[in-house]
Design an enzyme around this catalytic site. Structure first.
Site, PDB file in Angstrom:
ATOM      1  N   ASP A  63      12.878 -17.153  42.262  1.00 46.98           N
ATOM      2  CA  ASP A  63      12.765 -17.011  40.808  1.00 46.98           C
ATOM      3  C   ASP A  63      13.666 -17.996  40.076  1.00 46.98           C
ATOM      4  O   ASP A  63      14.512 -18.653  40.682  1.00 46.98           O
ATOM      5  CB  ASP A  63      13.094 -15.563  40.384  1.00 46.98           C
ATOM      6  CG  ASP A  63      14.354 -15.026  41.027  1.00 46.98           C
ATOM      7  OD1 ASP A  63      15.163 -15.829  41.528  1.00 46.98           O
ATOM      8  OD2 ASP A  63      14.536 -13.809  41.028  1.00 46.98           O
ATOM      9  N   ASN A 102      18.146  -1.613  39.256  1.00 47.33           N
ATOM     10  CA  ASN A 102      16.948  -0.899  38.789  1.00 47.33           C
ATOM     11  C   ASN A 102      15.805  -0.999  39.796  1.00 47.33           C
ATOM     12  O   ASN A 102      14.680  -0.623  39.495  1.00 47.33           O
ATOM     13  CB  ASN A 102      16.498  -1.445  37.428  1.00 47.33           C
ATOM     14  CG  ASN A 102      16.083  -2.908  37.501  1.00 47.33           C
ATOM     15  OD1 ASN A 102      16.150  -3.523  38.562  1.00 47.33           O
ATOM     16  ND2 ASN A 102      15.655  -3.458  36.375  1.00 47.33           N
ATOM     17  N   HIS A 147      14.550  -3.810  41.085  1.00 41.87           N
ATOM     18  CA  HIS A 147      13.714  -5.015  41.042  1.00 41.87           C
ATOM     19  C   HIS A 147      13.926  -5.889  42.275  1.00 41.87           C
ATOM     20  O   HIS A 147      14.989  -5.887  42.882  1.00 41.87           O
ATOM     21  CB  HIS A 147      13.913  -5.805  39.737  1.00 41.87           C
ATOM     22  CG  HIS A 147      15.185  -6.596  39.635  1.00 41.87           C
ATOM     23  ND1 HIS A 147      15.686  -7.046  38.425  1.00 41.87           N
ATOM     24  CD2 HIS A 147      16.068  -7.040  40.557  1.00 41.87           C
ATOM     25  CE1 HIS A 147      16.792  -7.724  38.634  1.00 41.87           C
ATOM     26  NE2 HIS A 147      17.042  -7.741  39.914  1.00 41.87           N
ATOM     27  N   GLU A 188      10.430  -6.579  37.515  1.00 42.07           N
ATOM     28  CA  GLU A 188      11.111  -5.425  36.932  1.00 42.07           C
ATOM     29  C   GLU A 188      10.256  -4.168  37.072  1.00 42.07           C
ATOM     30  O   GLU A 188       9.042  -4.256  37.303  1.00 42.07           O
ATOM     31  CB  GLU A 188      11.391  -5.697  35.445  1.00 42.07           C
ATOM     32  CG  GLU A 188      12.222  -6.950  35.186  1.00 42.07           C
ATOM     33  CD  GLU A 188      13.701  -6.782  35.566  1.00 42.07           C
ATOM     34  OE1 GLU A 188      14.043  -5.942  36.413  1.00 42.07           O
ATOM     35  OE2 GLU A 188      14.512  -7.523  34.989  1.00 42.07           O
TER      36      GLU A 188
HETATM   37  P1  PGA Z   1      22.950  -9.313  42.880  1.00 45.53           P
HETATM   38  O1  PGA Z   1      21.474  -9.237  42.295  1.00 45.53           O
HETATM   39  O2  PGA Z   1      22.817  -9.943  44.232  1.00 45.53           O
HETATM   40  O3  PGA Z   1      23.705 -10.220  41.934  1.00 45.53           O
HETATM   41  O4  PGA Z   1      23.466  -7.927  42.951  1.00 45.53           O
HETATM   42  C1  PGA Z   1      20.443  -8.823  43.129  1.00 45.53           C
HETATM   43  C2  PGA Z   1      19.142  -8.837  42.364  1.00 45.53           C
HETATM   44  O5  PGA Z   1      19.181  -8.672  41.136  1.00 45.53           O
HETATM   45  O6  PGA Z   1      18.093  -8.974  42.991  1.00 45.53           O
END
Ligand code: PGA
Length: 281
Positions: A85, A156, A158, A163
């Protein structure tokens, strides 16, 4: 049936889990598994296609890749990469872009050929977004599909920037970031006002097409997301739960992120039964 993957049990009594005492040992185990495939393909004169993630979670995994390259002569010359992404509006050389993140933590530190790096372009003009996403899918297909997808998970649930409530069949697309994600990631941008509100991301369908998935989740902030992803229900409200459908996905945890699993004793009980499962398969 015997598996070539060390982190994948042969029989899917539950979503395959590997719980480590510390995120560093977990990251090293993941790097060792991916490195094993890279080396096996090198012996066969073949390329290997990796799907790569950003965020704080995979940083020690990339550090281990760099160490393997420097100290154990792991070459990435036969590796093709596709990143998951990118923030909408940021070009690959923007200091906060995931393109720059990848260069800082991995690409500039190993011998991966520039032409084999694939990143979504967050700065593509509005009118070209859909075509850009379709081309990305096409490039993944042309490379032979993703062999190994590395994933993190948001608080959350995702995966990538898919999302909650997004389609479980989605392909690479433009997504609106959720309030939770804006809150969680805005620190990197200094303030919410400066943070992009959209992102380009591989879809959940794109992710599920990978032949092997390793999802890493560490620390207490991921407890709820891990619980939902592993123990269900399968639901768009937790995009990570789509991994329940994947035959070769392993969830890599530390003791903190695994702390909310309700069936931990059951998993241990099953896994401690060294039965000859092959008899029953
Ligand atoms: P993080 O994010 O590794 O910074 O916890 C993970 C994600 O949002 O997929």
């Amino acid at each position: 049936m015997q598996t070539e993957h060390t982190l994948l049990p042969t029989r899917l009594e539950h979503v395959p889990l590997a719980v480590f005492a510390h995120r560093l040992t977990a990251s090293c185990a993941v790097a060792a598994e991916v490195a094993g495939l890279i080396r096996a393909r090198q012996r066969q004169g073949r390329t290997v296609v990796l799907g790569l993630a950003t965020g704080s979670t995979p940083v020690s995994f990339y550090a281990e890749f760099v160490r393997l390259h420097r100290e154990e002569r792991l070459s990435f010359a036969n590796v093709i990469t596709f990143n998951l992404d990118e923030y909408r509006g940021l070009s690959a050389d923007h200091p906060r872009s995931y393109g720059r993140f990848m260069r800082r933590h991995l690409f500039d530190l190993i011998d991966l050929p520039e032409t084999r790096i694939h990143l979504l372009d967050g700065a593509v003009p509005d009118a070209a977004v859909d075509a850009h996403c379709r081309e990305y899918e096409e490039k993944i297909r042309a490379a032979g599909g993703i062999d190994f997808q590395i994933l993190g998970i948001g608080r959350n649930g995702h995966i990538g920037f898919n999302e909650p409530t997004g389609s479980l069949r989605s392909r690479t697309w433009l997504k609106i970031l959720s309030e939770q994600t804006l809150k969680d990631n805005s620190a990197v941008f200094g303030s919410l006002a400066e943070m992009p509100k959209h992102a380009l991301t591989m879809g959940i369908g794109t992710i599920l097409d990978a032949r092997r998935i390793l999802l890493l989740a560490f620390g207490p902030a991921k407890v709820r997301a891990v619980e939902h992803m592993v123990e269900g229900p399968l639901a768009a409200i937790c995009p990570g739960s789509a991994l329940q459908l994947h035959p070769r996905a392993t969830v890599i945890l530390d003791e903190n992120s695994a702390a909310g699993l309700h069936y931990a004793d059951h998993y241990r009980w099953i896994d401690s039964h060294k039965l000859d499962w092959q008899k029953y398969d």
